[in-house]
Design a protein around this motif. Sequence first.
Motif, PDB file in Angstrom:
ATOM      1  N   GLN A  75       0.775  -1.228   0.000  1.00 23.19           N
ATOM      2  CA  GLN A  75       0.082   0.029   0.116  1.00 23.19           C
ATOM      3  C   GLN A  75       0.722   1.238  -0.039  1.00 23.19           C
ATOM      4  O   GLN A  75       0.171   2.336  -0.270  1.00 23.19           O
ATOM      5  N   ASN A  76       2.156   1.084   0.508  1.00 21.84           N
ATOM      6  CA  ASN A  76       2.829   2.392   0.619  1.00 21.84           C
ATOM      7  C   ASN A  76       4.143   2.633   0.048  1.00 21.84           C
ATOM      8  O   ASN A  76       4.692   3.797  -0.269  1.00 21.84           O
ATOM      9  N   ILE A 114       8.047   8.139   4.728  1.00 21.16           N
ATOM     10  CA  ILE A 114       6.762   7.285   4.754  1.00 21.16           C
ATOM     11  C   ILE A 114       7.053   6.307   5.869  1.00 21.16           C
ATOM     12  O   ILE A 114       6.193   6.258   6.689  1.00 21.16           O
ATOM     13  N   GLN A 150       4.961   6.109   9.790  1.00 21.80           N
ATOM     14  CA  GLN A 150       4.451   4.792  10.164  1.00 21.80           C
ATOM     15  C   GLN A 150       5.036   4.399  11.621  1.00 21.80           C
ATOM     16  O   GLN A 150       4.721   3.424  12.499  1.00 21.80           O
TER      17      GLN A 150
END
Length: 398
Positions: A22-23, A49, A53
């Motif tokens: 997803q990332n 990113i 998280q």
Amino acid sequence: MDLNYSPQDEQFRAEVRQFLTQNLPADIQHKVLNHLRLEKDDHLRWHKILAKQGWVGNAWPVEFGGTGWTPVQRHIWNEESGLAGSPRILPFGVSMVAPVIMKFGNKAQQDYYLPRILSGEDWWCQGYSEPGSGSDLASLKTRAERDGDYYVVNGQKTWTTLAQHADTIFCLVRTDPTARKQAGISFLLIDMKTPGITVRPIIMLDEEHEVNEVFFDNVKVPVANLIGEENMGWTYAKYLLGHERTGIADIGSSKRELNFLKKFALAQQKNDAPILADPHFAAKVANLEIDLMALEVTLLKVVSTEGKQKGPGPEASILKIKGTEIQQKLTELMLEAAGPAGLPFDPAYLSGKQAHSISAGDDAAPLAGTYFNFRKTSIYGGSNEIQKNIIAQMMLGL
């Protein structure tokens, strides 16, 4: 040691895979999977990113912003992110200087530097090697002389990776020229914007600007930037190098490259058959895969002892030697499979600027550059010859 993954570990693996799916930006993944060059922005985007998280400092203690992952979970992360084609988080801040700051730095240093490392606000580089002081690092000559609340630094560092982007450099400097060479070294953190610092590029065989020379001409560094005690830098340097050598093994990336090698060798023809069907070549690939499996078991044994000792021990030298030998062998077999198609390479293509116009049949184009680049792995972090000496002395008692 139980090498079976628990249900909790497998659940964690599924979580990691979902996150990566997803990332992980598709353009960055494309570059990694196809041996194209990463730009500064690519590294920073991925770092931020992961920072959002909370997964950047996955080996850090929780009190400093770490994840609290077990050694097995960290191994799963490294494996899955490598296989997925994510860039390796640059180690200079996260995996190298941060453990030193945590263990030997004071609270003010920890409070200032560690959050900036996690966020990606500071890009770090390493000031260890010098002309004539590489494997014999303790012979370094860069001087730092105390002048009130400052050290005045003069000298030169070389092979400084990505210093052209760096905000800060952690640097070994000689503060007592009269002491024996290991005893007179200190560990300084230096702002790269300080007047008197000059960065000069070194262009490598693959025509990449990855490493640099860094010159210090009367550079004033606050004494507050000294890590630990003056003249104790050699102790801190060895601690840092243990962490660096453990990370160099990079099992996940080698697994990804092994998968690429197999796929690539199936697509290359020799005598009207895939080169992977050639028994001699297939045996080389099989032996390499066995070595990688053995390295993974060894790595799991080493990381499972973390927290039970002061830091990575001489076992890190085993990981460094075998990990880099496997990485180099992978690039050698890729180039062997490519044959004459692997000889030329186009720097514009390697940078990814033309990636959109390159067909799938051009997998061989970056392989010569990759081969050239990986000649360095058996040298950095302490040459493999030096690592064998460490093993002989500290593990075999020779």
